[in-house]
Each structure stands twice: as C-alpha cells, then as structure tokens.
Design a protein around this motif. Structure first.
Motif, mmCIF file in Angstrom:
data_model
loop_
_atom_site.group_PDB
_atom_site.id
_atom_site.type_symbol
_atom_site.label_atom_id
_atom_site.label_comp_id
_atom_site.label_asym_id
_atom_site.label_seq_id
_atom_site.Cartn_x
_atom_site.Cartn_y
_atom_site.Cartn_z
ATOM 1 N N PRO A 234 2.132 40.475 -15.857
ATOM 2 C CA PRO A 234 2.449 39.273 -16.708
ATOM 3 C C PRO A 234 1.590 38.641 -17.848
ATOM 4 C CG PRO A 234 3.897 39.861 -14.685
ATOM 5 C CD PRO A 234 2.142 40.854 -14.870
ATOM 6 N N GLU A 235 0.704 38.645 -16.515
ATOM 7 C CA GLU A 235 -0.491 37.574 -17.811
ATOM 8 C C GLU A 235 -1.584 38.066 -18.881
ATOM 9 O OE1 GLU A 235 -1.298 34.300 -17.172
ATOM 10 O OE2 GLU A 235 -0.600 34.086 -15.231
ATOM 11 N N ALA A 236 -1.615 39.212 -19.136
ATOM 12 C CA ALA A 236 -1.583 40.139 -20.526
ATOM 13 C C ALA A 236 -0.961 39.924 -21.449
ATOM 14 C CB ALA A 236 -1.736 41.398 -19.785
ATOM 15 N N VAL A 237 0.569 39.713 -20.957
ATOM 16 C CA VAL A 237 1.557 39.365 -21.480
ATOM 17 C C VAL A 237 2.004 38.505 -22.471
ATOM 18 C CG1 VAL A 237 4.140 39.290 -21.758
ATOM 19 C CG2 VAL A 237 2.997 41.118 -21.001
ATOM 20 N N PHE A 238 1.613 37.164 -21.388
ATOM 21 C CA PHE A 238 1.136 35.762 -21.628
ATOM 22 C C PHE A 238 0.356 35.496 -22.689
ATOM 23 C CE2 PHE A 238 3.819 34.365 -17.288
ATOM 24 C CZ PHE A 238 4.332 35.204 -17.874
ATOM 25 N N SER A 239 -0.843 35.654 -22.942
ATOM 26 C CA SER A 239 -2.612 35.977 -23.345
ATOM 27 C C SER A 239 -1.854 36.379 -24.848
ATOM 28 C CB SER A 239 -3.255 36.883 -22.114
ATOM 29 O OG SER A 239 -4.157 37.009 -23.436
ATOM 30 N N ASP A 240 -1.462 37.838 -25.035
ATOM 31 C CA ASP A 240 -0.547 38.496 -26.560
ATOM 32 C C ASP A 240 0.170 37.371 -26.942
ATOM 33 O OD1 ASP A 240 -0.596 40.546 -28.084
ATOM 34 O OD2 ASP A 240 1.330 40.856 -27.617
ATOM 35 N N VAL A 241 1.175 36.544 -25.917
ATOM 36 C CA VAL A 241 2.010 35.450 -26.635
ATOM 37 C C VAL A 241 1.468 34.246 -27.011
ATOM 38 C CG1 VAL A 241 3.897 34.449 -26.165
ATOM 39 C CG2 VAL A 241 4.290 36.716 -25.398
ATOM 40 N N ARG A 242 0.159 33.971 -26.723
ATOM 41 C CA ARG A 242 -0.474 32.931 -26.796
ATOM 42 C C ARG A 242 -1.123 33.158 -28.464
ATOM 43 N NH1 ARG A 242 -2.309 33.294 -21.281
ATOM 44 N NH2 ARG A 242 -1.009 31.702 -20.562
ATOM 45 N N SER A 243 -1.356 34.411 -28.457
ATOM 46 C CA SER A 243 -2.369 34.690 -29.455
ATOM 47 C C SER A 243 -0.852 35.026 -30.764
ATOM 48 C CB SER A 243 -2.826 36.054 -29.296
ATOM 49 O OG SER A 243 -2.809 36.184 -30.488
ATOM 50 N N ARG A 244 0.305 35.502 -30.375
ATOM 51 C CA ARG A 244 0.493 35.586 -31.916
ATOM 52 C C ARG A 244 1.343 34.255 -31.922
ATOM 53 N NH1 ARG A 244 2.722 41.648 -32.342
ATOM 54 N NH2 ARG A 244 1.570 42.758 -30.741
ATOM 55 N N LEU A 245 2.048 33.381 -31.406
ATOM 56 C CA LEU A 245 2.049 32.325 -31.638
ATOM 57 C C LEU A 245 1.139 31.587 -32.406
ATOM 58 C CD1 LEU A 245 3.642 31.180 -28.437
ATOM 59 C CD2 LEU A 245 4.801 31.877 -30.338
ATOM 60 N N SER A 246 0.370 32.075 -32.267
ATOM 61 C CA SER A 246 -0.999 30.724 -33.440
ATOM 62 C C SER A 246 -0.736 31.205 -34.478
ATOM 63 C CB SER A 246 -2.525 31.225 -32.553
ATOM 64 O OG SER A 246 -2.752 32.595 -32.686
ATOM 65 N N ASP A 247 -0.214 32.411 -35.145
ATOM 66 C CA ASP A 247 0.393 32.374 -35.507
ATOM 67 C C ASP A 247 1.665 30.704 -37.124
ATOM 68 O OD1 ASP A 247 -0.799 35.113 -36.646
ATOM 69 O OD2 ASP A 247 1.011 36.087 -36.252
ATOM 70 N N ALA A 248 1.697 30.385 -36.177
ATOM 71 C CA ALA A 248 2.869 29.432 -36.538
ATOM 72 C C ALA A 248 2.543 27.776 -36.058
ATOM 73 C CB ALA A 248 4.341 29.760 -37.075
ATOM 74 N N TYR A 249 2.378 28.425 -34.701
ATOM 75 C CA TYR A 249 2.170 27.183 -33.679
ATOM 76 C C TYR A 249 0.697 26.789 -33.553
ATOM 77 C CZ TYR A 249 7.211 28.142 -34.046
ATOM 78 O OH TYR A 249 8.361 28.215 -34.073
ATOM 79 N N ARG A 250 0.223 25.261 -32.542
ATOM 80 C CA ARG A 250 -0.419 24.830 -31.913
ATOM 81 C C ARG A 250 -0.278 24.911 -30.566
ATOM 82 N NH1 ARG A 250 -2.612 19.310 -31.669
ATOM 83 N NH2 ARG A 250 -1.138 19.005 -33.194
ATOM 84 N N ILE A 251 -0.852 25.771 -29.189
ATOM 85 C CA ILE A 251 0.142 25.730 -28.441
ATOM 86 C C ILE A 251 -0.667 24.133 -27.604
ATOM 87 C CG2 ILE A 251 0.718 26.435 -25.504
ATOM 88 C CD1 ILE A 251 0.505 29.220 -27.165
ATOM 89 N N LEU A 252 0.214 23.295 -27.127
ATOM 90 C CA LEU A 252 0.319 22.134 -26.084
ATOM 91 C C LEU A 252 -0.337 21.943 -25.080
ATOM 92 C CD1 LEU A 252 2.736 19.176 -28.693
ATOM 93 C CD2 LEU A 252 -0.268 19.854 -29.372
#
Ligand code: SAM
Length: 212
Positions: free
Chosen positions: A174-192
């Motif tokens: 799961p941590e590998a999945v979450f890390s990939d999701v964080r990176s893909r989200l960065s195209d459009a979002y800043r994670i708070l």
C-alpha cells in the motif's frame, strides 16, 4: 477524536451513550439518532474517518461541493446536511436508486448518473469555481480521476480524497501505491496533509489538497 474545528452543521454529540460525529438530517443507513441529529459512522465513511481522526479538512459548512463515487449516499447524505449545493456523481444504477431516495429528503443534493472519468459529460450541469471536491471511487486510476476533475475547483478550493490501495493493485505494498498516487496528483494539486485511515479503514489513505 481530535480538537480540529468541525464544519458548522457537524457536531460531536452523545448519541446512544457515547460521543459521535453527527449531522442534522433524515436518517439514511439505520444510524442511531437523537432528535434531529444522526450519528456519522466513521467506519462506514472515509470522509467521516478523516474528520474523526483530526485531519484538517478545512471545512466551515455551506461549501459548494462535487462528490465523486456517491454510492447509495451514506457519506454524501451527511455532506449535504452541512454543505451548500452538492452534486453527487455515481455511475452504477443500483446504488443510484437509493441515492435518489436520500436526495428526496435533501433539497441541496443533486444526484448525477455519470462516469467520474468523463467530467466533460457533466460540466454543463456542475458549477465551476467550487469550494470542495470529495472523491471516494475505489477503482483503478483514482489519482487520474481527481486530476481530471480539478477543473471544477476554485483556486482556494479543497480536494478531500480517499485512496484505496487494493483498488490500484491488490498485490502491491500500500505505501508504494500511495507514493505513486501522491506523485500523480502533483500534476494538478498541492498536498496539504495525508494520513492512513486505520482503524476505521484498512489500507486507505486520506488526502487533503488544494489546486496548484
Ligand atoms: C467505496 S464506494 C463509495 C462509498 C461512498 N463514497 C460513501 O462513503 O457513502 C465507491 C463508489 O464509487 C463508484 N464509482 C467507481 N468508479 C466510478 C466512476 N468512474 N464514476 C462514478 N462512480 C464510480 C462505485 O460504483 C461505488 O458506488
């Protein structure tokens, strides 16, 4: 349980002998009630878990909202109890039938039988410059759905996203999945903020983000 401020319209109240998150509205899923208040069960709601675990979701109440993955309305029913106009996208006809019943008791809830991967099919109905995008689709490509729907959020808007690791890859860590999701989200979002939603939901990540 936490000290983060709750949105107007969400309270911690003693219902059935213990303190629970609650909103005011007609019951939806057999949850315990106390007068007009109904318990919001964080073990049945990823957004409820994010709030219960003290994530800074930044809600005040009255938000104009797009909710993706509404299912039968367990969570979006609570959202429509405290938010402003709430557009609820669900692509499966069966839960949609129940969602229509939830909306019948809520004049700010607007169900849409649409595919969240194709925002162009509801862009003519949903307002732009929204305050809030909530997503809980639990299917492969969760980050891509959030990125595609960023177009509806205003500059100061919030994304409250639940990621189910097993929906992306049942065999992956799961941590590998979450890390990939964080990176893909960065195209459009800043994670708070992000945090895992145990003990309410195993192998899920809750994410609070704002458009870039
Ligand atoms: C985990 S359930 C949602 C539970 C709901 N958010 C709640 O807390 O009450 C995921 C839902 O998303 C819906 N869904 C998955 N992919 C979707 C898509 N591309 N467009 C619309 N709905 C989708 C599924 O049909 C399912 O009802």
């Amino acid at each position: 349980m936490s000290d983060e401020p709750l949105p107007a319209g969400v309270e911690r109240r003693t219902i059935g002998g213990r303190e629970r998150l609650a909103t005011r509205g007609e019951p939806v899923y057999g949850e315990p009630t106390d007068g007009e208040w109904r318990a919001w069960d964080p073990s049945r709601s990823k957004l409820g878990a994010m709030i219960d675990l003290g994530m800074d979701v930044g809600l005040e109440g009255g938000e104009r909202t797009l909710y993706l993955g509404a299912a039968a309305g367990t969570t979006v029913g609570h959202v429509a109890d405290f938010a402003g106009p709430t557009y609820a996208v669900e692509f499966a006809p069966r839960p949609m039938r129940e969602l229509l019943g939830v909306a019948a008791d809520r004049d700010r809830l607007f169900p849409l039988l649409k595919d969240a991967r194709r925002p162009e099919t509801y862009a003519h109905v949903v307002e732009s410059d929204l305050d809030l995008l909530v997503q809980d689709v639990a299917t492969r490509g969760q980050a891509a759905v959030a990125v595609r729907n960023a177009r509806f959020l205003g500059d100061d808007g919030r994304l409250l996203l639940a990621i189910k690791a097993r929906s992306e890859d049942v065999t992956a860590d799961p941590e590998a999945v979450f890390s990939d999701v964080r990176s893909r989200l960065s195209d459009a979002y800043r994670i708070l903020e992000d945090r895992r939603l145990e003990p309410h939901h195993d192998d899920h990540l809750g994410i609070v983000a704002t458009p870039r």
